[in-house]
Design a protein around this motif. Structure first.
Motif, short mmCIF file in Angstrom:
data_model
loop_
_atom_site.label_atom_id
_atom_site.label_comp_id
_atom_site.label_asym_id
_atom_site.label_seq_id
_atom_site.Cartn_x
_atom_site.Cartn_y
_atom_site.Cartn_z
N SER A 81 0.83 -1.20 0.00
CA SER A 81 0.00 0.00 0.00
C SER A 81 0.87 1.26 0.00
N SER A 82 2.06 1.17 0.61
CA SER A 82 2.92 2.38 0.62
C SER A 82 3.35 2.73 -0.82
N THR A 83 3.57 1.72 -1.64
CA THR A 83 3.95 1.98 -3.04
C THR A 83 2.79 2.60 -3.79
N TYR A 84 1.61 2.00 -3.63
CA TYR A 84 0.44 2.58 -4.31
C TYR A 84 0.27 4.04 -3.90
N ARG B 229 2.63 6.15 -2.84
CA ARG B 229 3.69 6.98 -3.44
C ARG B 229 3.38 7.31 -4.88
N TRP B 230 2.91 6.33 -5.62
CA TRP B 230 2.63 6.56 -7.04
C TRP B 230 1.42 7.50 -7.21
N LEU B 231 0.47 7.39 -6.30
CA LEU B 231 -0.68 8.30 -6.36
C LEU B 231 -0.22 9.73 -6.07
N GLU B 232 0.63 9.85 -5.05
CA GLU B 232 1.11 11.19 -4.70
C GLU B 232 1.95 11.79 -5.82
N ARG C 104 -3.40 8.63 -11.50
CA ARG C 104 -4.74 8.69 -10.92
C ARG C 104 -5.58 7.44 -11.15
N ARG C 105 -5.08 6.57 -12.04
CA ARG C 105 -5.85 5.34 -12.29
C ARG C 105 -4.93 4.13 -12.19
N TYR C 106 -5.52 2.99 -11.84
CA TYR C 106 -4.73 1.76 -11.75
C TYR C 106 -5.53 0.60 -12.32
N LEU C 107 -4.85 -0.17 -13.15
CA LEU C 107 -5.49 -1.35 -13.74
C LEU C 107 -4.86 -2.61 -13.16
N LEU C 108 -5.68 -3.45 -12.58
CA LEU C 108 -5.21 -4.73 -12.06
C LEU C 108 -6.31 -5.76 -12.31
N ARG C 109 -6.06 -6.60 -13.29
CA ARG C 109 -7.09 -7.58 -13.62
C ARG C 109 -7.16 -8.66 -12.55
N ILE D 29 -7.52 4.04 -1.30
CA ILE D 29 -6.49 5.08 -1.32
C ILE D 29 -6.92 6.26 -2.20
N GLY D 30 -7.74 6.01 -3.18
CA GLY D 30 -8.23 7.14 -4.00
C GLY D 30 -7.98 7.03 -5.49
#
Ligand code: SAH
Ligand code: SF4
Length: 370
Positions: free
Chosen positions: A147-150, A152-155, A159-164, A196-197
């Motif tokens: 979650s810390s990586t997610y 950092r990347w959001l910050e 703004r979007r993430y794809l994970l099938r 996370i947003g």
């Protein structure tokens, strides 16, 4: 016996359609009935999210992967020459997208969780946002992360993430992955991304060995239940040098063929989920020269032209029949724009094309579910 129109009306307006009924629809082979369902999904798209097709430029940043999914050509044990694009190369691709009016890009990669990789993606996202003044939507697709990586990347500005989820049937998931790949970890990531947003996308492969139409019906309800904003799914395609490619043949328990099965998944997802973004994926084009256009006609509203430099494309073959490996980005753009124009669709140039569902969700408005 209810007419098909009545059934479609029902699944459009019911809170949670019966999976047995969806599976029955997924087994339809009759051409007229299939076309009627696609037309219905197209109407729902026009009404709920407009008829614009959005371009997401796909940049395949790296084929280095720590995972070993049994179906994938760039799996850890695969015999491919490994590359990671430099920061400058990725920025140049993003620049092309920006200059050519693409509303957004996707940075996709094999999965790595080491600090150097986390930092690399973070830097890329920051630099792209600096270059465009935050006006190019950035989607990431780099697998399961802490979650810390997610965060950092959001910050950094993604703004979007794809994970099938790949399949929502956990027994089937276990057959497609080595024992240390964990379905629950995948679910954890999807839930966390949303908390996370991020605007969150998921999807499945269609026509997997051992997969049934009941599984696919439940996949659509899974998208609905976890309340996703975006869906990216496509046919499973064989890769000769993978355990799944070697050992099993695709087994769909329907005669409609993989193309119609994939289009039906798009159409039913559109009718049920309504205001989400749905991609017409490259894998669809591998099945039919006009696969992506057919996807748009069946309710999809996003296409993903490939921006990866041509010299890397042969090393990012997730499956054998991947199209456009020799086409440069400029050619892909013109060719795709022409094809989309030819079926009467308009392209949403220079707009990020955020999924309406996410905007409604994040602004606290009631999403367009029943
Ligand atoms: N490593 C990241 C992103 C790259 S793989 C991840 O796994 O999420 C992106 C997608 O390619 C996967 O989610 C999978 O659905 C798809 N894919 C992999 N092998 C495939 C195959 N043989 N046929 C069709 N799609 C495949
Ligand atoms: Fe790696 Fe993604 Fe392929 Fe799995 S599907 S082996 S995580 S690139």
């Amino acid at each position: 016996m209810e007419s098909l129109q009545t059934i479609l009306h029902r699944i459009e307006h019911e809170d949670r359609p019966d999976p047995a009924l969806l599976a029955q629809l997924l087994r339809i082979e009759n051409r007229e009935e299939l076309d009627l369902i696609y037309a219905r999904a197209y109407d729902v798209k026009r009404r709920e999210v407009s008829a614009l097709a959005y371009f997401r430029g796909l940049i395949e940043v790296s084929n280095v992967c720590a995972k070993d999914c049994l179906y994938c050509g760039i799996r850890r044990s695969g015999n491919v020459s490994r590359y990671t694009m430099s920061n400058d190369e990725v920025i140049a691709c993003a620049r092309f997208a920006y200059d050519n009016g693409y509303g957004s890009i996707v940075l996709q990669s094999g999965e790595r969780r080491d600090p150097a990789f986390v930092e690399l993606i973070e830097d890329m996202v920051r630099e792209i946002n600096d270059m465009t003044g935050d006006s190019l939507g950035i989607t990431l697709s780099a697998g399961e992360q802490d979650s810390s990586t997610y965060r950092r990347w959001l910050e950094a500005g993604a703004r979007r993430y794809l994970l099938r989820i790949e399949t929502s049937n956990r027994e089937l998931y276990a057959r497609l992955h080595p024992a240390d790949h964990d379905y629950d970890e995948r679910l954890r990531c999807l839930r966390e991304l949303k908390d996370i947003g991020y605007q969150v996308g998921t999807g499945v492969m269609i026509g997997l060995p051992f997969q049934t139409t009941e599984d696919l019906a439940r996949d659509i309800l899974f998208f609905r239940d976890i309340d996703v904003d975006m869906i990216g799914m496509g046919p499973y395609l064989y890769h000769h040098d993978t355990p799944l490619g070697r050992e099993a043949t695709p087994s769909i328990d329907a005669g409609g063929g993989l193309l119609d099965m994939s289009l039906m998944m798009i159409a039913l997802s559109r009718i049920i989920l309504k205001d989400v973004n749905i991609a017409s994926t490259t894998a669809l084009q591998a099945l039919h020269s006009q696969g992506r256009e057919l996807g748009l006609r069946a309710g999809a509203n996003v296409v993903m032209p490939n921006l990866t430099p041509v010299r890397y494309r042969r090393d990012y073959l997730l499956y054998d029949s991947k199209p456009c490996v020799d086409e440069d980005a400029g050619k892909s753009r013109d060719c795709l724009a022409r094809r989309i124009g030819a079926i009467g669709e308009k392209i949403g140039w220079n707009v990020a094309g955020d999924p309406l569902h996410a905007l409604r969700r994040m602004n606290g408005l009631t999403p367009l579910r029943n």
